[in-house]
Design an enzyme around this catalytic site. Structure first.
Site, short mmCIF file in Angstrom:
data_model
loop_
_atom_site.label_atom_id
_atom_site.label_comp_id
_atom_site.label_asym_id
_atom_site.label_seq_id
_atom_site.Cartn_x
_atom_site.Cartn_y
_atom_site.Cartn_z
N GLU A 166 0.93 -1.15 0.05
CA GLU A 166 -0.04 -0.12 0.06
C GLU A 166 0.87 1.34 -0.17
O GLU A 166 0.44 2.02 -0.54
CB GLU A 166 -1.11 -0.11 1.06
CG GLU A 166 -1.93 -1.43 1.20
CD GLU A 166 -2.43 -1.65 -0.05
OE1 GLU A 166 -2.78 -0.70 -0.87
OE2 GLU A 166 -2.74 -2.95 -0.10
N TYR A 223 -1.51 -8.52 -11.75
CA TYR A 223 -0.91 -8.69 -10.44
C TYR A 223 0.50 -9.49 -10.60
O TYR A 223 1.58 -9.01 -10.58
CB TYR A 223 -1.56 -9.04 -9.35
CG TYR A 223 -2.61 -7.90 -8.67
CD1 TYR A 223 -3.56 -7.51 -9.44
CD2 TYR A 223 -2.09 -7.44 -7.52
CE1 TYR A 223 -4.60 -6.84 -8.98
CE2 TYR A 223 -3.19 -6.39 -6.75
CZ TYR A 223 -4.29 -6.10 -7.56
OH TYR A 223 -5.04 -5.34 -6.98
ZN LIG Z 1 -2.29 -2.83 -5.04
#
Ligand SMILES: [Zn+2]
Length: 450
Positions: free
Chosen positions: A298, A380
């Protein structure tokens, strides 16, 4: 990196066609939404909010004669355009405002709306805390464009016994009567709309002072969360090191402080200037120090995602694949070579599982895709593997120089896959067309022999 890598190949079917060697397509909105000012009063009992939002915008084309916004989950009470009350219609979750005259480009206008909302998406309510998450237009009347950035002035009216977090700098906190506070933040650097967020709750606070900015952690009382002050301090002890690592790779520093809001469950979502991370992940970190990915992930979005934003969902791997890769690189820095290899093994396993289940797609697309068309495993995990392979191909020196050039070139802007490719080619002086066609736009799945 000194170990041998072998690329074994699976041929897979493409769910979406791409046009070979064409340029990335970027669609542009007819309106530039420049600034949002909002006053929000959340209601814990009814799981609702009352809101007023004023949006400042500039038309990008001639003769704009109406505005439309999603009205999903909302009841619109009034609409004002440049200070004058206007009639409006709501149909099929769409608020449509007919403007009094066709607008010309360059001139700036404002539309102000009073509304209430009971969002079951984009916002989560618990009995002692609440927060918004990713889909801003579910709780705030707003436009919905992944990369279009705007400044934000947010006031939240909340109980004096609670703390609140918003984007940017806290500029005032005023008491209203005996029981309420209005906390106001100003975010003066434009940020993506999906990172417009706030959280309110009965939070405890811990702080870490770094050389540059203040880092805070807000978390629920131990009796609710099972998290003590010592445990929070221990879990987030590497944040200043992470900050330095990402700053050195991006080539620019964070200007404002950063807050982790530790919330119920398994959340991991970046906002601008703060993130929402689940208590479940903090507990997992107690027993396994390798489980610190969510703290790094994050935070890394402050550079890749929040500042340098993929121009649309076709290039979503520039937000997520790159951040997964950066977390792996950080783990290599913190724990050594083995940690990086382990993370890549996890990424390979995820991609291979997707292949078995026939969930395959390229990492990036030359046409514009919708959010629902994102293949998360490819964006991802395969995205991270592509960066890993690129690092191996170019070597550490050229790879990190190229990444820094890309990061500095697109700081505060949006970027496409071709922008990334050009930055890497410019620095390395290596033609990467074949590499990108094969691994990014192409169907092949790499298997690294780690
Ligand atoms: Zn992310």
């Amino acid at each position: 990196m000194g170990f041998f890598t072998k690329y074994a190949i699976y041929f897979v079917c493409l769910s979406c066609a791409t046009t070979a060697l064409s340029k990335d397509i970027v669609d542009k909105s007819n309106i530039d939404f420049v600034h949002y000012q909002a006053e929000i009063t959340p209601n814990f009992i009814n799981k609702s909010i009352d809101g007023v939002v004023e949006i400042t915008f500039t038309p990008q084309v001639q003769n704009v004669n109406y505005l439309s916004f999603s009205s999903e989950f909302k009841r619109i009470k009034s609409v004002y355009f440049d200070g004058k009350k206007l009639s409006f219609s709501v149909e099929n979750d769409l608020l449509r405002v007919k403007l009094p005259a066709s607008l010309k480009t360059i001139k700036t206008h404002s539309v102000k709306m009073d509304y209430s909302a009971s969002p079951t998406q984009g916002m989560k309510f618990y009995d002692d805390h609440l927060f918004t998450v990713f889909h801003t237009n579910k709780w705030l009347i707003s436009h919905n464009d992944l990369s279009d950035k705007a400044t934000f002035d947010l006031s939240i009216k909340h109980d004096v016994t609670t703390s609140a977090v918003g984007n940017g700098t806290l500029v005032s906190r005023k008491k209203v009567g005996n029981t309420l506070l209005v906390s106001r933040w100003q975010q003066n650097t434009p940020i993506p709309l999906y990172t417009f967020d706030f959280a309110v709750g009965n939070f405890e606070k811990q702080s870490i002072d770094t050389d540059s900015v203040n880092i805070s952690m807000l978390y629920r009382q131990e009796v609710r969360s099972g998290l003590s002050a010592e445990l929070i301090e221990k879990a987030f002890k590497d944040v200043s090191d992470m900050l330095l690592f990402f700053e050195s790779k991006a080539g620019f520093t964070l200007k404002q402080g950063y807050t982790y809001v530790v919330v119920d469950g398994s959340m991991a979502q970046e906002a601008s200037g703060f993130s929402l991370v689940g208590e479940m992940f903090v507990h997992a970190l107690q027993t396994d120090k390798n489980e610190n990915w969510f703290i790094a992930h994050e935070l890394a979005h402050e550079w890749w995602g929040n500042s340098i934003t993929s121009s649309n969902f076709s290039h979503f791997w520039l937000n997520e694949g790159l951040v997964v890769f950066m977390v792996d690189a950080y783990k290599q820095h913190l724990f050594g070579e083995e940690a990086d290899k382990n993370e890549m093994k996890v990424a390979i396993e995820r991609v291979q599982r997707a292949v078995k289940e026939n969930r395959v797609a390229p990492v990036a697309f030359k046409m514009v895709i919708r959010e629902s068309e994102i293949n998360h495993t490819m964006a991802y995990s395969k995205g991270a593997l592509v960066f890993y392979m690129l690092r191996e191909k170019l070597g550490d020196k050229l790879f990190w120089q190229s990444l820094k050039q890309y990061s500095l070139s697109y700081q505060g802007q949006s970027a496409t896959t071709q922008n990334l490719k050009s930055s890497f080619e410019e620095v390395s002086q290596i033609d990467l067309t074949e590499f990108f066609e094969r691994w990014v736009y192409g169907p092949e799945i790499p298997t690294l022999d780690l």
